[in-house]
Scaffold this motif. Structure first.
Motif, mmCIF file in Angstrom:
data_model
loop_
_atom_site.group_PDB
_atom_site.id
_atom_site.type_symbol
_atom_site.label_atom_id
_atom_site.label_comp_id
_atom_site.label_asym_id
_atom_site.label_seq_id
_atom_site.Cartn_x
_atom_site.Cartn_y
_atom_site.Cartn_z
ATOM 1 N N GLN A 1 0.834 -1.207 0.000
ATOM 2 C CA GLN A 1 0.000 0.000 0.000
ATOM 3 C C GLN A 1 0.870 1.260 0.000
ATOM 4 O O GLN A 1 0.576 2.219 -0.727
ATOM 5 N N LEU A 2 1.924 1.256 0.803
ATOM 6 C CA LEU A 2 2.826 2.407 0.828
ATOM 7 C C LEU A 2 3.494 2.585 -0.530
ATOM 8 O O LEU A 2 3.626 3.711 -1.010
ATOM 9 N N ALA A 3 3.883 1.495 -1.147
ATOM 10 C CA ALA A 3 4.504 1.563 -2.472
ATOM 11 C C ALA A 3 3.559 2.215 -3.476
ATOM 12 O O ALA A 3 3.981 3.068 -4.269
ATOM 13 N N ARG A 4 2.294 1.847 -3.438
ATOM 14 C CA ARG A 4 1.317 2.463 -4.347
ATOM 15 C C ARG A 4 1.149 3.944 -4.052
ATOM 16 O O ARG A 4 1.144 4.773 -4.969
ATOM 17 N N GLU A 5 1.002 4.278 -2.769
ATOM 18 C CA GLU A 5 0.817 5.678 -2.381
ATOM 19 C C GLU A 5 2.020 6.545 -2.770
ATOM 20 O O GLU A 5 1.868 7.675 -3.198
ATOM 21 N N ALA A 6 3.217 5.995 -2.571
ATOM 22 C CA ALA A 6 4.442 6.755 -2.822
ATOM 23 C C ALA A 6 4.943 6.611 -4.262
ATOM 24 O O ALA A 6 5.891 7.291 -4.650
ATOM 25 N N GLU A 7 4.290 5.722 -5.022
ATOM 26 C CA GLU A 7 4.709 5.444 -6.401
ATOM 27 C C GLU A 7 6.175 5.010 -6.449
ATOM 28 O O GLU A 7 6.988 5.542 -7.203
ATOM 29 N N LEU A 8 6.482 4.031 -5.593
ATOM 30 C CA LEU A 8 7.826 3.467 -5.499
ATOM 31 C C LEU A 8 7.730 1.945 -5.537
ATOM 32 O O LEU A 8 6.713 1.380 -5.149
ATOM 33 N N PRO A 9 8.807 1.264 -5.959
ATOM 34 C CA PRO A 9 8.784 -0.202 -5.947
ATOM 35 C C PRO A 9 8.772 -0.753 -4.517
ATOM 36 O O PRO A 9 9.543 -0.307 -3.668
ATOM 37 N N ARG A 10 7.891 -1.706 -4.262
ATOM 38 C CA ARG A 10 7.798 -2.314 -2.938
ATOM 39 C C ARG A 10 9.124 -2.904 -2.478
ATOM 40 O O ARG A 10 9.515 -2.720 -1.321
ATOM 41 N N PRO A 11 9.882 -3.604 -3.354
ATOM 42 C CA PRO A 11 11.160 -4.163 -2.893
ATOM 43 C C PRO A 11 12.143 -3.089 -2.405
ATOM 44 O O PRO A 11 12.908 -3.324 -1.473
ATOM 45 N N TYR A 12 12.106 -1.914 -3.017
ATOM 46 C CA TYR A 12 13.002 -0.847 -2.580
ATOM 47 C C TYR A 12 12.626 -0.372 -1.177
ATOM 48 O O TYR A 12 13.487 -0.175 -0.321
ATOM 49 N N ILE A 13 11.339 -0.198 -0.939
ATOM 50 C CA ILE A 13 10.876 0.207 0.395
ATOM 51 C C ILE A 13 11.289 -0.839 1.419
ATOM 52 O O ILE A 13 11.788 -0.510 2.494
ATOM 53 N N TRP A 14 11.092 -2.115 1.092
ATOM 54 C CA TRP A 14 11.460 -3.198 1.994
ATOM 55 C C TRP A 14 12.956 -3.161 2.307
ATOM 56 O O TRP A 14 13.359 -3.326 3.463
ATOM 57 N N LYS A 15 13.785 -2.916 1.301
ATOM 58 C CA LYS A 15 15.240 -2.857 1.519
ATOM 59 C C LYS A 15 15.619 -1.691 2.433
ATOM 60 O O LYS A 15 16.534 -1.812 3.243
ATOM 61 N N VAL A 16 14.920 -0.577 2.304
ATOM 62 C CA VAL A 16 15.196 0.550 3.203
ATOM 63 C C VAL A 16 14.755 0.192 4.616
ATOM 64 O O VAL A 16 15.494 0.398 5.582
ATOM 65 N N GLY B 1 17.804 8.222 -1.516
ATOM 66 C CA GLY B 1 17.909 9.578 -2.061
ATOM 67 C C GLY B 1 16.726 10.462 -1.706
ATOM 68 O O GLY B 1 15.735 10.025 -1.111
ATOM 69 N N TRP B 2 16.844 11.724 -2.109
ATOM 70 C CA TRP B 2 15.805 12.713 -1.817
ATOM 71 C C TRP B 2 14.470 12.364 -2.452
ATOM 72 O O TRP B 2 13.421 12.615 -1.868
ATOM 73 N N ASP B 3 14.487 11.813 -3.655
ATOM 74 C CA ASP B 3 13.225 11.464 -4.301
ATOM 75 C C ASP B 3 12.453 10.463 -3.441
ATOM 76 O O ASP B 3 11.254 10.627 -3.196
ATOM 77 N N PHE B 4 13.150 9.450 -2.944
ATOM 78 C CA PHE B 4 12.530 8.455 -2.062
ATOM 79 C C PHE B 4 11.991 9.138 -0.810
ATOM 80 O O PHE B 4 10.840 8.916 -0.416
ATOM 81 N N ILE B 5 12.817 9.948 -0.166
ATOM 82 C CA ILE B 5 12.415 10.639 1.070
ATOM 83 C C ILE B 5 11.155 11.468 0.842
ATOM 84 O O ILE B 5 10.201 11.415 1.624
ATOM 85 N N ASN B 6 11.135 12.238 -0.221
ATOM 86 C CA ASN B 6 9.981 13.092 -0.503
ATOM 87 C C ASN B 6 8.722 12.291 -0.775
ATOM 88 O O ASN B 6 7.644 12.635 -0.283
ATOM 89 N N ARG B 7 8.844 11.219 -1.534
ATOM 90 C CA ARG B 7 7.671 10.404 -1.851
ATOM 91 C C ARG B 7 7.125 9.698 -0.607
ATOM 92 O O ARG B 7 5.912 9.635 -0.394
ATOM 93 N N ILE B 8 8.024 9.160 0.205
ATOM 94 C CA ILE B 8 7.598 8.481 1.432
ATOM 95 C C ILE B 8 6.961 9.480 2.395
ATOM 96 O O ILE B 8 5.916 9.211 3.000
ATOM 97 N N ALA B 9 7.584 10.636 2.540
ATOM 98 C CA ALA B 9 7.044 11.664 3.436
ATOM 99 C C ALA B 9 5.644 12.093 3.001
ATOM 100 O O ALA B 9 4.742 12.222 3.831
ATOM 101 N N ARG B 10 5.461 12.279 1.706
ATOM 102 C CA ARG B 10 4.144 12.665 1.198
ATOM 103 C C ARG B 10 3.123 11.572 1.505
ATOM 104 O O ARG B 10 2.031 11.849 1.999
ATOM 105 N N ALA B 11 3.484 10.316 1.243
ATOM 106 C CA ALA B 11 2.559 9.198 1.459
ATOM 107 C C ALA B 11 2.225 9.012 2.937
ATOM 108 O O ALA B 11 1.104 8.645 3.282
#
Length: 72
Positions: free
Chosen positions: A19-34, A43-53
């Motif tokens: 669900q977070l991956a969909r909200e943040a428009e990021l790959p689920r495996p990348y979120i899991w690795k973080v 990176g900043w793109d990840f931080i901004n997308r996660i923060a927004r979601a």
């Protein structure tokens, strides 16, 4: 560690990694690795997308990364 904080915030919001991956428009495996610490300096793109979601401040997340986000 930023991954632990993201996981706590995600769980508090009642979201799965999928669900977070969909909200943040990021790959689920990348979120899991973080979240598991395999990626320690996203990176900043990840931080901004996660923060927004997660409806949080990206600067607060970035402060949790030793040395700052990659590309900073």
């Amino acid at each position: 560690m930023i991954g632990e904080e993201i996981k706590k915030a995600r769980e508090a919001a009642g979201l799965t990694t999928e669900q977070l991956a969909r909200e943040a428009e990021l790959p689920r495996p990348y979120i899991w690795k973080v979240e598991t610490g395999q990626i320690r300096r996203p990176g900043w793109d990840f931080i901004n997308r996660i923060a927004r979601a997660l409806e949080t401040n990206p600067d607060e997340l970035a402060r949790m990364i030793p040395g700052g986000p990659s590309g900073y």
